[in-house]
Design a protein around this motif. Structure first.
Motif, short mmCIF file in Angstrom:
data_model
loop_
_atom_site.label_atom_id
_atom_site.label_comp_id
_atom_site.label_asym_id
_atom_site.label_seq_id
_atom_site.Cartn_x
_atom_site.Cartn_y
_atom_site.Cartn_z
N ASP A 1 0.84 -1.21 0.00
CA ASP A 1 0.00 0.00 0.00
C ASP A 1 0.87 1.25 0.00
O ASP A 1 0.60 2.21 -0.73
N ARG A 2 1.90 1.26 0.80
CA ARG A 2 2.80 2.42 0.89
C ARG A 2 3.48 2.66 -0.45
O ARG A 2 3.59 3.80 -0.91
N GLN A 3 3.92 1.60 -1.09
CA GLN A 3 4.59 1.73 -2.38
C GLN A 3 3.64 2.30 -3.43
O GLN A 3 4.01 3.17 -4.21
N ILE A 4 2.42 1.82 -3.44
CA ILE A 4 1.41 2.31 -4.39
C ILE A 4 1.14 3.79 -4.14
O ILE A 4 1.08 4.59 -5.10
N LEU A 5 0.99 4.19 -2.89
CA LEU A 5 0.75 5.59 -2.56
C LEU A 5 1.93 6.46 -2.96
O LEU A 5 1.73 7.59 -3.47
N GLN A 6 3.15 5.99 -2.79
CA GLN A 6 4.32 6.77 -3.19
C GLN A 6 4.36 6.94 -4.70
O GLN A 6 4.74 8.00 -5.21
N GLU A 7 3.97 5.92 -5.46
CA GLU A 7 3.93 6.03 -6.93
C GLU A 7 2.88 7.04 -7.36
O GLU A 7 3.11 7.82 -8.28
N ILE A 8 1.74 7.05 -6.68
CA ILE A 8 0.68 8.00 -7.00
C ILE A 8 1.16 9.42 -6.73
O ILE A 8 0.96 10.33 -7.57
N VAL A 9 1.79 9.64 -5.60
CA VAL A 9 2.28 10.98 -5.24
C VAL A 9 3.36 11.42 -6.23
O VAL A 9 3.38 12.59 -6.65
N SER A 10 4.25 10.54 -6.61
CA SER A 10 5.33 10.92 -7.53
C SER A 10 4.79 11.25 -8.93
O SER A 10 5.36 12.09 -9.62
N LYS A 11 3.72 10.63 -9.34
CA LYS A 11 3.13 10.92 -10.65
C LYS A 11 2.43 12.27 -10.65
O LYS A 11 2.39 12.96 -11.66
N LYS A 12 1.86 12.67 -9.52
CA LYS A 12 1.16 13.95 -9.42
C LYS A 12 2.13 15.11 -9.40
O LYS A 12 1.80 16.23 -9.76
N LEU A 13 3.37 14.86 -8.93
CA LEU A 13 4.35 15.94 -8.85
C LEU A 13 5.05 16.02 -10.16
O LEU A 13 5.30 16.61 -10.95
#
Length: 88
Positions: free
Chosen positions: A76-88
């Motif tokens: 879950d943490r890895q998925i959330l980090q990927e989502i945040v990195s794509k938004k930035l």
């Protein structure tokens, strides 16, 4: 980790038979296991009573459950980090 064949209580009973003087070959024949399996059991379970064995089993189950929980949370943490990195 499911056990094939004998329950842990049966293994303890077999080890107690051995300690009381029964022959290993006879015990193995009754249980339908090889002598190598018996000596593996002896190495793993010698000195454990039924109560300690139950506690060990519960601890192993809890440990497995906690490992799965950590793996799920890490994913879950890895998925959330990927989502945040794509938004930035």
């Amino acid at each position: 980790m499911p056990r094939k064949g004998q329950s842990e209580e049966q293994i303890i009973a077999a080890l107690k038979q051995y300690e009381s003087g029964d022959r290993v070959a006879e015990i193995c024949r009754k249980l339908g296991v090889s002598e190598a399996t018996f000596y593996t059991w002896k190495k793993q379970y010698t000195g454990l009573g039924v109560q300690e064995l139950r506690e060990l089993r519960q601890l192993r189950e809890e440990n497995g459950r906690l490992k799965r929980l950590v793996a799920d949370l890490s994913l879950d943490r890895q998925i959330l980090q990927e989502i945040v990195s794509k938004k930035l």
